[in-house]
Design a protein around this motif. Structure first.
Motif, PDB file in Angstrom:
ATOM      1  N   ASP A 274      25.562  46.095  35.425  1.00 50.64           N
ATOM      2  CA  ASP A 274      25.626  44.651  35.053  1.00 50.64           C
ATOM      3  C   ASP A 274      24.687  43.951  35.745  1.00 50.64           C
ATOM      4  O   ASP A 274      24.691  43.562  36.857  1.00 50.64           O
ATOM      5  CB  ASP A 274      26.767  43.922  34.944  1.00 50.64           C
ATOM      6  CG  ASP A 274      27.134  42.611  34.548  1.00 50.64           C
ATOM      7  OD1 ASP A 274      26.114  42.085  34.334  1.00 50.64           O
ATOM      8  OD2 ASP A 274      28.007  42.343  34.395  1.00 50.64           O
ATOM      9  N   LEU A 275      23.536  43.739  35.107  1.00 46.52           N
ATOM     10  CA  LEU A 275      22.207  43.473  35.756  1.00 46.52           C
ATOM     11  C   LEU A 275      22.436  41.740  36.248  1.00 46.52           C
ATOM     12  O   LEU A 275      21.841  41.342  37.332  1.00 46.52           O
ATOM     13  CB  LEU A 275      20.986  43.614  35.062  1.00 46.52           C
ATOM     14  CG  LEU A 275      20.589  45.033  34.979  1.00 46.52           C
ATOM     15  CD1 LEU A 275      19.227  45.154  34.285  1.00 46.52           C
ATOM     16  CD2 LEU A 275      20.630  45.836  36.109  1.00 46.52           C
ATOM     17  N   ASP A 276      22.914  41.107  35.428  1.00 53.44           N
ATOM     18  CA  ASP A 276      23.129  39.676  35.578  1.00 53.44           C
ATOM     19  C   ASP A 276      24.053  39.486  36.846  1.00 53.44           C
ATOM     20  O   ASP A 276      23.795  38.631  37.528  1.00 53.44           O
ATOM     21  CB  ASP A 276      23.852  38.844  34.305  1.00 53.44           C
ATOM     22  CG  ASP A 276      22.810  38.928  33.336  1.00 53.44           C
ATOM     23  OD1 ASP A 276      21.554  38.848  33.350  1.00 53.44           O
ATOM     24  OD2 ASP A 276      23.193  38.836  31.982  1.00 53.44           O
ATOM     25  N   ALA A 277      25.031  40.238  36.668  1.00 59.00           N
ATOM     26  CA  ALA A 277      26.033  40.079  37.776  1.00 59.00           C
ATOM     27  C   ALA A 277      25.514  40.580  39.205  1.00 59.00           C
ATOM     28  O   ALA A 277      25.502  39.989  40.448  1.00 59.00           O
ATOM     29  CB  ALA A 277      27.402  41.104  37.664  1.00 59.00           C
ATOM     30  N   ALA A 278      24.684  41.685  39.150  1.00 55.45           N
ATOM     31  CA  ALA A 278      23.949  42.084  40.272  1.00 55.45           C
ATOM     32  C   ALA A 278      22.878  41.270  40.699  1.00 55.45           C
ATOM     33  O   ALA A 278      22.873  41.175  41.909  1.00 55.45           O
ATOM     34  CB  ALA A 278      23.238  43.481  39.877  1.00 55.45           C
ATOM     35  N   ALA A 279      22.260  40.632  39.905  1.00 57.70           N
ATOM     36  CA  ALA A 279      21.188  39.533  40.188  1.00 57.70           C
ATOM     37  C   ALA A 279      21.815  38.414  40.984  1.00 57.70           C
ATOM     38  O   ALA A 279      21.301  37.914  42.100  1.00 57.70           O
ATOM     39  CB  ALA A 279      20.179  39.206  39.119  1.00 57.70           C
ATOM     40  N   GLN A 280      22.997  38.015  40.608  1.00 58.68           N
ATOM     41  CA  GLN A 280      23.676  36.618  41.239  1.00 58.68           C
ATOM     42  C   GLN A 280      23.988  37.160  42.630  1.00 58.68           C
ATOM     43  O   GLN A 280      24.195  36.161  43.436  1.00 58.68           O
ATOM     44  CB  GLN A 280      24.725  36.446  40.282  1.00 58.68           C
ATOM     45  CG  GLN A 280      24.413  35.641  39.062  1.00 58.68           C
ATOM     46  CD  GLN A 280      23.609  34.420  39.338  1.00 58.68           C
ATOM     47  OE1 GLN A 280      23.917  33.565  40.125  1.00 58.68           O
ATOM     48  NE2 GLN A 280      22.777  34.166  38.549  1.00 58.68           N
ATOM     49  N   THR A 281      24.685  38.307  42.701  1.00 54.88           N
ATOM     50  CA  THR A 281      24.800  38.935  43.971  1.00 54.88           C
ATOM     51  C   THR A 281      23.835  39.009  44.886  1.00 54.88           C
ATOM     52  O   THR A 281      24.110  38.786  46.125  1.00 54.88           O
ATOM     53  CB  THR A 281      25.783  40.254  43.690  1.00 54.88           C
ATOM     54  OG1 THR A 281      26.854  39.978  42.707  1.00 54.88           O
ATOM     55  CG2 THR A 281      26.397  40.600  44.884  1.00 54.88           C
TER      56      THR A 281
ATOM     57  N   TRP B 154      30.778  48.460  48.948  1.00 55.22           N
ATOM     58  CA  TRP B 154      31.272  47.739  47.806  1.00 55.22           C
ATOM     59  C   TRP B 154      30.641  48.268  46.275  1.00 55.22           C
ATOM     60  O   TRP B 154      29.521  48.263  46.497  1.00 55.22           O
ATOM     61  CB  TRP B 154      31.243  46.215  48.068  1.00 55.22           C
ATOM     62  CG  TRP B 154      32.040  45.612  48.924  1.00 55.22           C
ATOM     63  CD1 TRP B 154      33.245  45.317  48.743  1.00 55.22           C
ATOM     64  CD2 TRP B 154      31.559  45.132  50.305  1.00 55.22           C
ATOM     65  NE1 TRP B 154      33.626  44.575  50.044  1.00 55.22           N
ATOM     66  CE2 TRP B 154      32.653  44.583  50.685  1.00 55.22           C
ATOM     67  CE3 TRP B 154      30.308  44.972  50.882  1.00 55.22           C
ATOM     68  CZ2 TRP B 154      32.636  44.000  51.912  1.00 55.22           C
ATOM     69  CZ3 TRP B 154      30.323  44.568  52.180  1.00 55.22           C
ATOM     70  CH2 TRP B 154      31.547  44.117  52.881  1.00 55.22           C
ATOM     71  N   VAL B 155      31.468  48.456  45.287  1.00 55.63           N
ATOM     72  CA  VAL B 155      31.202  48.833  44.301  1.00 55.63           C
ATOM     73  C   VAL B 155      31.204  47.716  43.041  1.00 55.63           C
ATOM     74  O   VAL B 155      32.309  47.203  42.917  1.00 55.63           O
ATOM     75  CB  VAL B 155      31.584  50.036  43.668  1.00 55.63           C
ATOM     76  CG1 VAL B 155      31.101  50.396  42.276  1.00 55.63           C
ATOM     77  CG2 VAL B 155      31.335  51.377  44.684  1.00 55.63           C
ATOM     78  N   ASN B 156      30.008  47.171  42.668  1.00 57.14           N
ATOM     79  CA  ASN B 156      30.228  46.305  41.505  1.00 57.14           C
ATOM     80  C   ASN B 156      30.991  45.013  42.005  1.00 57.14           C
ATOM     81  O   ASN B 156      31.685  44.012  41.281  1.00 57.14           O
ATOM     82  CB  ASN B 156      31.056  46.627  40.388  1.00 57.14           C
ATOM     83  CG  ASN B 156      30.241  47.720  39.796  1.00 57.14           C
ATOM     84  OD1 ASN B 156      28.913  47.668  39.565  1.00 57.14           O
ATOM     85  ND2 ASN B 156      30.701  48.745  38.906  1.00 57.14           N
ATOM     86  N   CYS B 157      31.002  44.593  43.337  1.00 58.80           N
ATOM     87  CA  CYS B 157      31.425  43.474  43.982  1.00 58.80           C
ATOM     88  C   CYS B 157      30.952  43.263  45.336  1.00 58.80           C
ATOM     89  O   CYS B 157      30.100  44.076  45.767  1.00 58.80           O
ATOM     90  CB  CYS B 157      32.865  43.488  44.138  1.00 58.80           C
ATOM     91  SG  CYS B 157      33.600  44.814  45.101  1.00 58.80           S
TER      92      CYS B 157
ATOM     93  N   THR C 169      26.341  47.958  49.159  1.00 56.87           N
ATOM     94  CA  THR C 169      26.761  47.401  48.099  1.00 56.87           C
ATOM     95  C   THR C 169      26.056  48.163  46.880  1.00 56.87           C
ATOM     96  O   THR C 169      24.855  48.722  47.021  1.00 56.87           O
ATOM     97  CB  THR C 169      26.361  45.692  47.854  1.00 56.87           C
ATOM     98  OG1 THR C 169      26.892  45.162  48.962  1.00 56.87           O
ATOM     99  CG2 THR C 169      26.759  45.274  46.467  1.00 56.87           C
ATOM    100  N   LEU C 170      26.805  48.550  45.668  1.00 57.13           N
ATOM    101  CA  LEU C 170      26.436  49.374  44.632  1.00 57.13           C
ATOM    102  C   LEU C 170      26.690  48.668  43.467  1.00 57.13           C
ATOM    103  O   LEU C 170      27.813  48.516  43.267  1.00 57.13           O
ATOM    104  CB  LEU C 170      26.762  50.772  44.995  1.00 57.13           C
ATOM    105  CG  LEU C 170      26.600  51.837  43.516  1.00 57.13           C
ATOM    106  CD1 LEU C 170      25.200  51.897  43.430  1.00 57.13           C
ATOM    107  CD2 LEU C 170      27.489  53.038  43.871  1.00 57.13           C
ATOM    108  N   PHE C 171      25.694  48.468  42.664  1.00 53.89           N
ATOM    109  CA  PHE C 171      26.056  47.989  41.187  1.00 53.89           C
ATOM    110  C   PHE C 171      25.698  49.271  40.241  1.00 53.89           C
ATOM    111  O   PHE C 171      24.416  49.785  40.245  1.00 53.89           O
ATOM    112  CB  PHE C 171      25.371  46.921  40.698  1.00 53.89           C
ATOM    113  CG  PHE C 171      26.149  45.533  41.223  1.00 53.89           C
ATOM    114  CD1 PHE C 171      26.705  44.907  40.153  1.00 53.89           C
ATOM    115  CD2 PHE C 171      26.190  45.012  42.496  1.00 53.89           C
ATOM    116  CE1 PHE C 171      27.605  43.660  40.619  1.00 53.89           C
ATOM    117  CE2 PHE C 171      26.909  44.149  42.854  1.00 53.89           C
ATOM    118  CZ  PHE C 171      27.392  43.128  41.980  1.00 53.89           C
ATOM    119  N   CYS C 172      26.699  49.920  39.594  1.00 56.29           N
ATOM    120  CA  CYS C 172      26.449  51.064  38.687  1.00 56.29           C
ATOM    121  C   CYS C 172      27.545  50.694  37.404  1.00 56.29           C
ATOM    122  O   CYS C 172      28.611  50.265  37.615  1.00 56.29           O
ATOM    123  CB  CYS C 172      26.625  52.174  39.576  1.00 56.29           C
ATOM    124  SG  CYS C 172      26.231  53.673  38.630  1.00 56.29           S
ATOM    125  N   GLY C 173      27.029  51.328  36.137  1.00 54.33           N
ATOM    126  CA  GLY C 173      27.921  51.152  35.296  1.00 54.33           C
ATOM    127  C   GLY C 173      28.845  52.530  34.730  1.00 54.33           C
ATOM    128  O   GLY C 173      29.484  52.367  33.924  1.00 54.33           O
TER     129      GLY C 173
END
Length: 490
Positions: free
Chosen positions: A270-277, A439-442, A417-421
């Motif tokens: 989720d690139l929008d959430a990742a960018a904000q983070t 942290w994954v997606n948070c 931190t890791l953002f992954c779908g």
């Protein structure tokens, strides 16, 4: 009794030590200024060997009675302590912001409530510590968590009140007595903590506060021969010095240290959430040990994701931390500003590409622009050393193996931190990244029951839940042979 008190943000604060249930002055004092505007916050008592000896003696004298209360006996006092923190939440938040420049809203709504929870949570957790038995064919193993004695707690300046209670909570709940050494760049909220503890009914000597310079007050405390535990949060270099002192007396030590944490973004995230983070890594002016400062992006989405991050960072207002609209406040001290600026200038000189920021944000003040570098080699200083300011780096990877190699390519191992779908892919990456917390997606979600600490140069030991008591207690096993006691008649 000493009475050196000043008004800070409308709150009366003592500038003296708290030892044995009373305020104690020192001949020597050190200046304390607000990073917000450089205003004078008073001359704080500077302790040394005499104050360290006095505080440890007071804690030793108070230990037997406090330990004898048991977890159930300590519980109502610690509940009042936690309640007292919440009662004075607005005052604590205001003083902390004035003293270290952190965001007022964050202190009021997150840090101070968490501080109160740190006290109440561990007080409750301690009730069940000695209920653990291990069955064996021949014996029953009764595991006990006994108080260990005097604990010296040394806390950092980026979140002094909350991080002090993170240590104080389990130490006191375990039945220990404590001597707190607050950070010299932000000592005032720990002075308030002493007042709150006293009002809650903690007996004299159970909680003591010795202020001063690390090389003087801190050195005297960690080298004291009558300690049971030393807990330190701060830099790796300082931990090495404290570790040498602890080793001389075989005093158990825990250390939560620096980090250079990876922030990995996969193409299917989720690139929008990742960018904000990512933009959120600039909070507290980047003065957060857990921050994901090395942004690592899957190459196929680099351009699109960079624009999302740029847009998010554009919303990060730099300014007075008391303003609700501010997202990035000042750096803590002129010396620290010079350190951060030095990293930036060396990265520029070394050929790193400056994507944004890189300059002082307010003329003559301690505010620094959110900054991002790209194009630095993996082994360059800017990708290897903890800056502890609003400075991030940008790197790309083409597959999971490369992502893991980059993530593990520093001496640190505090967090990631890791953002992954894809859940399977996320877990495969997470399991191979060297970090105490991943942290994954948070980001920055910390359950008080979960273990927290660092690997490699990021620390020794774990805190949280029973892990905290594993450190603060002397753990004893009473192995009783089955059937060795005659059954009593009815």
């Amino acid at each position: 009794m000493a009475n050196n008190r000043v008004m800070v943000a409308g709150v009366e604060v003592s500038l003296d030590h708290w030892i044995g249930g009373r305020r104690v002055a020192s001949v020597n004092r050190f200046a304390n200024a607000s990073p917000i505007d450089g205003s004078d916050l008073g001359a704080v008592a500077a302790g040394g060997q005499a104050e360290a000896d006095m505080a440890v003696a007071a804690a030793r004298a108070a230990f037997p009675a406090w330990a004898a209360l048991g977890a159930a006996g300590r519980l109502p006092i610690l509940r009042r302590f936690a309640s007292g923190i919440m009662t004075r939440a607005a005052e604590i938040a205001a003083v902390e912001t004035a003293d270290n420049g952190s965001l007022l809203a964050g202190n009021l709504h997150r840090m101070v409530p968490r501080a109160a929870q740190n006290i109440s949570f561990f007080a409750e957790w301690a009730l069940g510590l000695n209920d653990h038995a291990i069955d064996h064919p021949e014996v029953v193993n009764n595991v006990r968590y006994d108080p260990s004695g005097v604990a010296v707690l040394i806390t950092p300046w980026n979140a002094p009140f909350m991080l002090t209670t993170w240590k104080v909570g389990p130490a006191l709940a375990a039945g220990n007595t404590v001597v707190i050494k607050p950070p010299e760049w932000a000592p005032l909220s720990c002075s308030l903590l002493a007042d709150i503890a006293h009002a809650a009914g903690l007996p004299p000597g159970v909680l003591n506060v010795v202020q001063g310079i690390g090389e003087e007050a801190g050195d005297a405390l960690v080298n004291h021969p009558d300690l049971a535990r030393i807990s330190f949060t701060g830099s790796t270099d300082t931990a090495k010095i404290i570790g040498q002192a602890a080793a001389r007396s075989i005093t158990p030590m825990s250390a939560e240290l620096g980090g250079k944490s990876p922030f990995i973004v996969c193409a299917d995230a989720d690139l929008d959430a990742a960018a904000q983070t990512v933009a959120g890594q600039y909070i507290n002016a980047g003065q957060v040990c857990l921050a994901g400062t090395r942004i690592m992006v899957e190459a196929s989405i680099e351009a699109a994701f960079l624009e999302k991050v740029r847009d998010a960072v554009d919303q990060m207002t730099v300014g007075d931390p008391r303003d609700p609209a501010t997202r990035v406040g000042p750096l803590i001290h002129p010396d620290h500003f010079a350190r951060v600026a030095g990293f930036v200038e060396r990265a520029k000189a070394g050929g790193a590409q400056l994507l944004w920021g890189g300059e002082r944000a307010v003329a003559g003040a301690l505010y620094f622009q959110p900054t991002m570098f790209a194009g630095a080699d993996r082994d360059d200083e800017i990708n290897q050393k903890e800056v502890f300011g609003p400075v991030l780096t940008w790197q790309t990877f083409v597959d999971d193996a490369e992502a893991i190699a980059i993530a593990n390519g520093t001496e640190y191992g505090l967090a990631g931190t890791l953002f992954c779908g894809d859940e399977g892919r996320a877990m495969r990456i997470a399991e191979q990244v060297v970090a105490g917390t991943l942290w994954v997606n948070c980001f920055f979600v910390r359950d008080l029951a979960a273990p927290f600490g660092g690997s490699r140069m990021s620390g020794i030991g774990r805190e949280g839940g029973t892990h905290s008591f594993d450190f603060y207690c002397n753990i004893k096993n009473i192995a009783v042979r089955k059937g060795s006691f005659a059954a009593k008649g009815v």
